[in-house]
Motif scaffolding. Structure first.
Motif, PDB file in Angstrom:
ATOM      1  N   LYS A  12      -9.388  -4.946  19.377  1.00 33.52           N
ATOM      2  CA  LYS A  12     -10.587  -4.179  19.049  1.00 33.52           C
ATOM      3  C   LYS A  12     -11.856  -5.013  19.181  1.00 33.52           C
ATOM      4  CE  LYS A  12     -10.141  -4.799  14.016  1.00 33.52           C
ATOM      5  NZ  LYS A  12      -9.918  -4.077  12.726  1.00 33.52           N
ATOM      6  N   ASP A  13     -11.728  -6.354  19.084  1.00 32.10           N
ATOM      7  CA  ASP A  13     -12.891  -7.220  19.262  1.00 32.10           C
ATOM      8  C   ASP A  13     -13.439  -7.146  20.681  1.00 32.10           C
ATOM      9  OD1 ASP A  13     -12.761  -8.188  16.650  1.00 32.10           O
ATOM     10  OD2 ASP A  13     -11.481  -9.880  17.202  1.00 32.10           O
ATOM     11  N   LEU A  14     -12.601  -6.752  21.610  1.00 27.10           N
ATOM     12  CA  LEU A  14     -12.999  -6.740  23.017  1.00 27.10           C
ATOM     13  C   LEU A  14     -13.612  -5.408  23.452  1.00 27.10           C
ATOM     14  CD1 LEU A  14     -12.260  -9.470  24.151  1.00 27.10           C
ATOM     15  CD2 LEU A  14     -10.665  -8.376  25.715  1.00 27.10           C
ATOM     16  N   ILE A  15     -13.579  -4.412  22.589  1.00 25.87           N
ATOM     17  CA  ILE A  15     -14.110  -3.101  22.957  1.00 25.87           C
ATOM     18  C   ILE A  15     -15.625  -3.095  22.774  1.00 25.87           C
ATOM     19  CG2 ILE A  15     -14.013  -0.624  22.539  1.00 25.87           C
ATOM     20  CD1 ILE A  15     -11.398  -1.870  23.578  1.00 25.87           C
ATOM     21  N   PRO A  16     -16.395  -2.924  23.848  1.00 23.02           N
ATOM     22  CA  PRO A  16     -17.860  -2.925  23.710  1.00 23.02           C
ATOM     23  C   PRO A  16     -18.367  -1.585  23.185  1.00 23.02           C
ATOM     24  CG  PRO A  16     -17.261  -2.535  25.989  1.00 23.02           C
ATOM     25  CD  PRO A  16     -15.962  -2.751  25.246  1.00 23.02           C
ATOM     26  N   ASP A  17     -19.519  -1.606  22.577  1.00 24.43           N
ATOM     27  CA  ASP A  17     -20.148  -0.349  22.169  1.00 24.43           C
ATOM     28  C   ASP A  17     -20.402   0.512  23.405  1.00 24.43           C
ATOM     29  OD1 ASP A  17     -20.153  -1.033  19.514  1.00 24.43           O
ATOM     30  OD2 ASP A  17     -22.214  -1.799  19.519  1.00 24.43           O
ATOM     31  N   GLY A  18     -20.143   1.794  23.275  1.00 28.43           N
ATOM     32  CA  GLY A  18     -20.354   2.693  24.392  1.00 28.43           C
ATOM     33  C   GLY A  18     -19.205   2.744  25.376  1.00 28.43           C
ATOM     34  N   HIS A  19     -18.052   2.192  24.998  1.00 25.12           N
ATOM     35  CA  HIS A  19     -16.906   2.192  25.906  1.00 25.12           C
ATOM     36  C   HIS A  19     -16.410   3.621  26.167  1.00 25.12           C
ATOM     37  CE1 HIS A  19     -13.294   0.813  27.913  1.00 25.12           C
ATOM     38  NE2 HIS A  19     -12.557   1.546  27.100  1.00 25.12           N
ATOM     39  N   LEU A 173      -5.395   3.216  42.647  1.00 19.80           N
ATOM     40  CA  LEU A 173      -6.099   2.412  41.668  1.00 19.80           C
ATOM     41  C   LEU A 173      -5.183   2.268  40.454  1.00 19.80           C
ATOM     42  CD1 LEU A 173      -9.558   4.180  41.971  1.00 19.80           C
ATOM     43  CD2 LEU A 173      -8.903   1.983  42.966  1.00 19.80           C
ATOM     44  N   PHE A 174      -5.349   1.181  39.700  1.00 18.80           N
ATOM     45  CA  PHE A 174      -4.462   0.895  38.572  1.00 18.80           C
ATOM     46  C   PHE A 174      -5.234   0.931  37.260  1.00 18.80           C
ATOM     47  CE2 PHE A 174      -1.106  -1.959  40.888  1.00 18.80           C
ATOM     48  CZ  PHE A 174      -0.654  -0.851  41.589  1.00 18.80           C
ATOM     49  N   GLN A 175      -4.643   1.618  36.267  1.00 21.19           N
ATOM     50  CA  GLN A 175      -5.195   1.678  34.912  1.00 21.19           C
ATOM     51  C   GLN A 175      -4.190   1.086  33.935  1.00 21.19           C
ATOM     52  OE1 GLN A 175      -4.240   4.889  32.468  1.00 21.19           O
ATOM     53  NE2 GLN A 175      -4.363   3.048  31.182  1.00 21.19           N
ATOM     54  N   ILE A 176      -4.553  -0.025  33.326  1.00 19.77           N
ATOM     55  CA  ILE A 176      -3.663  -0.690  32.374  1.00 19.77           C
ATOM     56  C   ILE A 176      -3.857  -0.085  30.985  1.00 19.77           C
ATOM     57  CG2 ILE A 176      -5.230  -2.517  31.601  1.00 19.77           C
ATOM     58  CD1 ILE A 176      -2.973  -4.492  31.873  1.00 19.77           C
ATOM     59  N   ASN A 177      -2.785  -0.054  30.184  1.00 22.04           N
ATOM     60  CA  ASN A 177      -2.890   0.358  28.789  1.00 22.04           C
ATOM     61  C   ASN A 177      -3.338  -0.832  27.939  1.00 22.04           C
ATOM     62  OD1 ASN A 177      -2.021   2.929  29.370  1.00 22.04           O
ATOM     63  ND2 ASN A 177      -0.204   2.858  28.069  1.00 22.04           N
ATOM     64  N   LEU A 178      -4.393  -0.648  27.166  1.00 22.01           N
ATOM     65  CA  LEU A 178      -4.886  -1.745  26.339  1.00 22.01           C
ATOM     66  C   LEU A 178      -3.829  -2.286  25.377  1.00 22.01           C
ATOM     67  CD1 LEU A 178      -8.499  -0.433  25.725  1.00 22.01           C
ATOM     68  CD2 LEU A 178      -7.868  -2.524  26.952  1.00 22.01           C
ATOM     69  N   PRO A 179      -3.004  -1.437  24.720  1.00 21.98           N
ATOM     70  CA  PRO A 179      -1.986  -1.999  23.820  1.00 21.98           C
ATOM     71  C   PRO A 179      -0.960  -2.894  24.509  1.00 21.98           C
ATOM     72  CG  PRO A 179      -2.399   0.283  23.258  1.00 21.98           C
ATOM     73  CD  PRO A 179      -3.112   0.038  24.558  1.00 21.98           C
ATOM     74  N   SER A 180      -0.849  -2.799  25.831  1.00 18.86           N
ATOM     75  CA  SER A 180       0.063  -3.701  26.547  1.00 18.86           C
ATOM     76  C   SER A 180      -0.335  -5.153  26.359  1.00 18.86           C
ATOM     77  CB  SER A 180       0.071  -3.370  28.048  1.00 18.86           C
ATOM     78  OG  SER A 180       0.604  -2.092  28.299  1.00 18.86           O
ATOM     79  N   THR A 181      -1.637  -5.407  26.193  1.00 14.10           N
ATOM     80  CA  THR A 181      -2.125  -6.782  26.115  1.00 14.10           C
ATOM     81  C   THR A 181      -1.829  -7.454  24.783  1.00 14.10           C
ATOM     82  OG1 THR A 181      -4.339  -6.182  25.306  1.00 14.10           O
ATOM     83  CG2 THR A 181      -3.986  -6.167  27.701  1.00 14.10           C
ATOM     84  N   TYR A 184       2.475  -4.484  22.461  1.00  6.84           N
ATOM     85  CA  TYR A 184       2.956  -3.270  21.802  1.00  6.84           C
ATOM     86  C   TYR A 184       4.225  -2.735  22.457  1.00  6.84           C
ATOM     87  CZ  TYR A 184       3.136   1.415  19.835  1.00  6.84           C
ATOM     88  OH  TYR A 184       3.565   2.555  19.200  1.00  6.84           O
ATOM     89  N   TYR A 185       4.312  -2.822  23.773  1.00  9.10           N
ATOM     90  CA  TYR A 185       5.471  -2.276  24.490  1.00  9.10           C
ATOM     91  C   TYR A 185       6.521  -3.345  24.802  1.00  9.10           C
ATOM     92  CZ  TYR A 185       1.807   1.190  25.386  1.00  9.10           C
ATOM     93  OH  TYR A 185       0.778   2.085  25.259  1.00  9.10           O
ATOM     94  N   GLY A 186       6.333  -4.563  24.276  1.00 14.83           N
ATOM     95  CA  GLY A 186       7.299  -5.621  24.487  1.00 14.83           C
ATOM     96  C   GLY A 186       6.772  -6.752  25.357  1.00 14.83           C
ATOM     97  N   SER A 217      -2.359  -1.006  16.653  1.00 13.87           N
ATOM     98  CA  SER A 217      -2.134  -2.106  17.594  1.00 13.87           C
ATOM     99  C   SER A 217      -3.439  -2.771  18.019  1.00 13.87           C
ATOM    100  CB  SER A 217      -1.378  -1.599  18.826  1.00 13.87           C
ATOM    101  OG  SER A 217      -2.213  -0.826  19.679  1.00 13.87           O
ATOM    102  N   PHE A 218      -4.568  -2.078  17.898  1.00  8.75           N
ATOM    103  CA  PHE A 218      -5.845  -2.663  18.294  1.00  8.75           C
ATOM    104  C   PHE A 218      -6.298  -3.772  17.340  1.00  8.75           C
ATOM    105  CE2 PHE A 218      -5.855   0.893  21.062  1.00  8.75           C
ATOM    106  CZ  PHE A 218      -6.790   0.657  22.056  1.00  8.75           C
TER     107      PHE A 218
END
Length: 241
Positions: A12-19, A173-181, A184-186, A217-218
């Motif tokens: 959650k620290d990496l989420i900028p305002d206005g995301h 194009l590729f969209q990653i899930n943030l919880p993967s980082t 969360y999914y292993g 998870s965030f």
């Protein structure tokens, strides 16, 4: 800990305002995401508290399992917005399983897009469709740009990384899930996410939020070593403004 992480940064620290979040399951009772309007309100409020301000929610369209349609989703989008205590943009698109039903939909132009002609697609977690590259080609011929949801979660590619390059070369194009980082999914999914980011293959990010555990998870520490590619992918979501 799965990785040495000198940053000690939570997701959650990496989420900028206005995301802008382009992948979530916020519409109530339509798939495996929010089940009630209260669930929707909780998830939205939680994401807004992290700094997210725009939402493109993407219920599943999976023939024979989640039999949703463009009309059904748009009607529920309108109803949900009317019933929410919500002062941020809330748009519905869809997450399409790539199968014969999906082909029939895009051939008839009955597609809900993220923006313009960008369409969110996914595969089964068991195996890719036999005609995968034909579907991707035909989708683009029909005028759409595929955004592949959570490529890091397709374990059948983990030991065949060249397939990711083949998909990119085919126009995905590729969209990653943030919880993967945050694992969360292993571990294997986190490691693949890191590799995809390191090689510059990730275009966008999504929360893929379904429920409270995803929100929780965030608050976990990011496991990947180099945060810069992730920050750049997060910033790229402004394209959908």
């Amino acid at each position: 800990m799965l990785f040495f992480n000198k940053h000690k940064v939570t997701l959650k620290d990496l989420i900028p305002d206005g995301h802008i979040d382009i992948h979530s399951h916020l519409l109530p009772g339509i798939d495996d995401g929010a089940q009630t309007i209260d669930d929707t309100q909780f998830l939205l409020d939680s994401l807004k508290n992290m700094g997210m301000s725009n939402f493109i929610t993407t219920p599943h369209i999976f023939n024979g399992f989640w039999d949703n349609s463009k009309d059904k989703i748009q009607a529920l989008e309108l109803e949900t917005n009317l019933n929410l205590n919500n002062n941020v943009p809330f748009k519905a698109a869809a997450e399409y399983l790539m199968d014969d039903h999906f082909v029939s939909l895009f051939q008839k132009k009955e597609i809900l897009t993220l923006k313009d002609n960008y369409v969110l697609v996914e595969m089964s977690y068991l195996n890719p469709p036999i005609q995968l590259f034909d579907i991707i080609f035909d989708l683009q011929v029909a005028g759409y740009k595929p955004v592949l949801a959570h490529p890091e979660r397709y374990t059948f590619y983990h030991n065949n990384f060249d397939q990711y390059l083949k998909l990119k070369n085919a126009g995905c194009l590729f969209q990653i899930n943030l919880p993967s980082t945050v694992g969360y999914y292993g571990a294997a999914v986190a490691q693949t996410a890191e590799k995809l980011l390191k090689k510059g293959l990730i275009d966008f990010v999504g929360s893929d939020v379904h429920h409270k555990k995803h929100i929780e998870s965030f608050s976990n520490k990011i496991l990947i070593k180099d945060l810069q590619p992730l920050k750049e992918a997060i910033a790229n979501n402004q394209f959908f403004k």
